[in-house]
Scaffold this motif. Structure first.
Motif, PDB file in Angstrom:
ATOM      1  N   GLU A  68      34.713  43.835  23.145  1.00  0.00           N
ATOM      2  CA  GLU A  68      33.684  44.671  22.523  1.00  0.00           C
ATOM      3  C   GLU A  68      32.299  44.349  23.068  1.00  0.00           C
ATOM      4  N   ASP A  69      32.104  43.125  23.583  1.00  0.00           N
ATOM      5  CA  ASP A  69      30.813  42.743  24.158  1.00  0.00           C
ATOM      6  C   ASP A  69      30.560  43.390  25.513  1.00  0.00           C
ATOM      7  N   ASN A  70      31.626  43.907  26.153  1.00  0.00           N
ATOM      8  CA  ASN A  70      31.535  44.629  27.423  1.00  0.00           C
ATOM      9  C   ASN A  70      30.901  43.797  28.544  1.00  0.00           C
ATOM     10  N   GLU A  71      31.163  42.491  28.540  1.00  0.00           N
ATOM     11  CA  GLU A  71      30.661  41.606  29.589  1.00  0.00           C
ATOM     12  C   GLU A  71      31.704  41.477  30.695  1.00  0.00           C
ATOM     13  N   ILE A  72      31.232  41.301  31.914  1.00  0.00           N
ATOM     14  CA  ILE A  72      32.128  41.231  33.068  1.00  0.00           C
ATOM     15  C   ILE A  72      33.059  40.023  32.974  1.00  0.00           C
ATOM     16  N   LYS A  73      32.595  38.921  32.379  1.00  0.00           N
ATOM     17  CA  LYS A  73      33.476  37.753  32.277  1.00  0.00           C
ATOM     18  C   LYS A  73      34.692  38.062  31.412  1.00  0.00           C
ATOM     19  N   TYR A  74      34.551  38.963  30.442  1.00  0.00           N
ATOM     20  CA  TYR A  74      35.691  39.327  29.608  1.00  0.00           C
ATOM     21  C   TYR A  74      36.612  40.316  30.331  1.00  0.00           C
ATOM     22  N   PHE A  75      36.045  41.099  31.226  1.00  0.00           N
ATOM     23  CA  PHE A  75      36.865  41.964  32.078  1.00  0.00           C
ATOM     24  C   PHE A  75      37.761  41.086  32.947  1.00  0.00           C
ATOM     25  N   GLN A  76      37.169  40.076  33.569  1.00  0.00           N
ATOM     26  CA  GLN A  76      37.939  39.138  34.379  1.00  0.00           C
ATOM     27  C   GLN A  76      38.995  38.432  33.530  1.00  0.00           C
ATOM     28  N   MET A  77      38.604  38.022  32.333  1.00  0.00           N
ATOM     29  CA  MET A  77      39.531  37.345  31.445  1.00  0.00           C
ATOM     30  C   MET A  77      40.707  38.254  31.096  1.00  0.00           C
ATOM     31  N   ALA A  78      40.427  39.511  30.837  1.00  0.00           N
ATOM     32  CA  ALA A  78      41.488  40.464  30.504  1.00  0.00           C
ATOM     33  C   ALA A  78      42.448  40.637  31.673  1.00  0.00           C
ATOM     34  N   LEU A  79      41.904  40.735  32.887  1.00  0.00           N
ATOM     35  CA  LEU A  79      42.762  40.865  34.065  1.00  0.00           C
ATOM     36  C   LEU A  79      43.690  39.666  34.203  1.00  0.00           C
ATOM     37  N   LEU A  80      43.134  38.484  34.035  1.00  0.00           N
ATOM     38  CA  LEU A  80      43.943  37.276  34.144  1.00  0.00           C
ATOM     39  C   LEU A  80      44.949  37.157  33.006  1.00  0.00           C
ATOM     40  N   PHE A  81      44.564  37.584  31.819  1.00  0.00           N
ATOM     41  CA  PHE A  81      45.475  37.543  30.671  1.00  0.00           C
ATOM     42  C   PHE A  81      46.683  38.444  30.921  1.00  0.00           C
ATOM     43  N   TYR A  82      46.429  39.673  31.329  1.00  0.00           N
ATOM     44  CA  TYR A  82      47.539  40.594  31.574  1.00  0.00           C
ATOM     45  C   TYR A  82      48.354  40.156  32.799  1.00  0.00           C
ATOM     46  N   ASP A  83      47.709  39.526  33.766  1.00  0.00           N
ATOM     47  CA  ASP A  83      48.447  38.980  34.903  1.00  0.00           C
ATOM     48  C   ASP A  83      49.375  37.864  34.438  1.00  0.00           C
ATOM     49  N   TYR A  84      48.888  37.007  33.558  1.00  0.00           N
ATOM     50  CA  TYR A  84      49.719  35.935  32.992  1.00  0.00           C
ATOM     51  C   TYR A  84      50.920  36.532  32.254  1.00  0.00           C
ATOM     52  N   LEU A  85      50.653  37.524  31.407  1.00  0.00           N
ATOM     53  CA  LEU A  85      51.749  38.156  30.662  1.00  0.00           C
ATOM     54  C   LEU A  85      52.754  38.790  31.617  1.00  0.00           C
ATOM     55  N   MET A 111      40.763  48.860  31.945  1.00  0.00           N
ATOM     56  CA  MET A 111      40.174  49.541  33.098  1.00  0.00           C
ATOM     57  C   MET A 111      39.320  50.728  32.645  1.00  0.00           C
ATOM     58  N   LYS A 112      39.801  51.469  31.678  1.00  0.00           N
ATOM     59  CA  LYS A 112      39.036  52.600  31.157  1.00  0.00           C
ATOM     60  C   LYS A 112      37.750  52.122  30.500  1.00  0.00           C
ATOM     61  N   LEU A 113      37.827  51.050  29.726  1.00  0.00           N
ATOM     62  CA  LEU A 113      36.659  50.506  29.039  1.00  0.00           C
ATOM     63  C   LEU A 113      35.555  50.136  30.020  1.00  0.00           C
ATOM     64  N   TYR A 114      35.944  49.624  31.181  1.00  0.00           N
ATOM     65  CA  TYR A 114      34.959  49.197  32.177  1.00  0.00           C
ATOM     66  C   TYR A 114      34.681  50.256  33.243  1.00  0.00           C
ATOM     67  N   GLY A 115      35.164  51.465  33.030  1.00  0.00           N
ATOM     68  CA  GLY A 115      34.831  52.580  33.915  1.00  0.00           C
ATOM     69  C   GLY A 115      35.713  52.738  35.129  1.00  0.00           C
ATOM     70  N   TYR A 116      36.892  52.131  35.120  1.00  0.00           N
ATOM     71  CA  TYR A 116      37.795  52.203  36.264  1.00  0.00           C
ATOM     72  C   TYR A 116      39.103  52.915  35.912  1.00  0.00           C
ATOM     73  N   GLU A 117      38.995  53.919  35.076  1.00  0.00           N
ATOM     74  CA  GLU A 117      40.173  54.655  34.623  1.00  0.00           C
ATOM     75  C   GLU A 117      40.929  55.292  35.787  1.00  0.00           C
ATOM     76  N   ASP A 118      40.195  55.841  36.758  1.00  0.00           N
ATOM     77  CA  ASP A 118      40.853  56.492  37.893  1.00  0.00           C
ATOM     78  C   ASP A 118      41.676  55.494  38.711  1.00  0.00           C
ATOM     79  N   MET A 119      41.162  54.293  38.884  1.00  0.00           N
ATOM     80  CA  MET A 119      41.909  53.289  39.624  1.00  0.00           C
ATOM     81  C   MET A 119      43.187  52.914  38.861  1.00  0.00           C
ATOM     82  N   ALA A 120      43.072  52.769  37.562  1.00  0.00           N
ATOM     83  CA  ALA A 120      44.252  52.445  36.753  1.00  0.00           C
ATOM     84  C   ALA A 120      45.280  53.550  36.865  1.00  0.00           C
ATOM     85  N   ARG A 121      44.822  54.772  36.823  1.00  0.00           N
ATOM     86  CA  ARG A 121      45.736  55.915  36.925  1.00  0.00           C
ATOM     87  C   ARG A 121      46.445  55.923  38.266  1.00  0.00           C
ATOM     88  N   THR A 122      45.747  55.542  39.319  1.00  0.00           N
ATOM     89  CA  THR A 122      46.339  55.499  40.647  1.00  0.00           C
ATOM     90  C   THR A 122      47.496  54.517  40.720  1.00  0.00           C
TER      91      THR A 122
END
Length: 125
Positions: A68-85, A111-122
């Motif tokens: 919810e804070d929309n900080e880039i460090k949390y975007f990175q954290m989310a990527l790593l979290f889902y990669d771990y899962l 990805m949508k939250l951070y403006g990369y919805e098109d990349m996710a869709r790809t």
């Protein structure tokens, strides 16, 4: 099983692409990408520990509270979290009441939250 393998591969490819293209992270010799500790308070390690104990949904909820804070460090954290899962065995995910599809859905939402919805869709569709 084949569907899960395909989803797993696509998730890995998308995370790698985002880390390299958007965040400037790369690995040498094709090794798994890893970021340095994302937060000073070990939040990432807590999320991983929770997921490892089968509390995957609770860990994901905690992650989304941070996003919810929309900080880039949390975007990175989310990527790593889902990669771990994504690297967990199907049995472990099932025991945690989670699936590959939920990993892909969560990643697409981030990805949508951070403006990369098109990349996710790809990658994910």
């Amino acid at each position: 099983m084949l569907k899960d393998d395909y989803i797993m591969r696509m998730i890995n490819e998308m995370i790698h692409a985002v880390l390299v293209l958007l965040l400037g992270k790369d690995s040498e010799n094709g090794e798994k990408l890893e970021l340095p500790e994302v937060t000073e308070d070990n939040t990432f390690q807590k999320l991983i520990a929770m997921a490892g104990e089968g509390q995957i949904n609770e860990a994901e909820n905690m992650l989304w509270d941070l996003l919810e804070d929309n900080e880039i460090k949390y975007f990175q954290m989310a990527l790593l979290f889902y990669d771990y899962l994504n690297d967990l065995d199907d049995d472990v995910l099932e025991q945690g009441d989670f699936s590959r599809e939920e990993i892909a859905d969560g990643l697409a939402r981030v990805m949508k939250l951070y403006g990369y919805e098109d990349m996710a869709r790809t990658f994910l569709i």
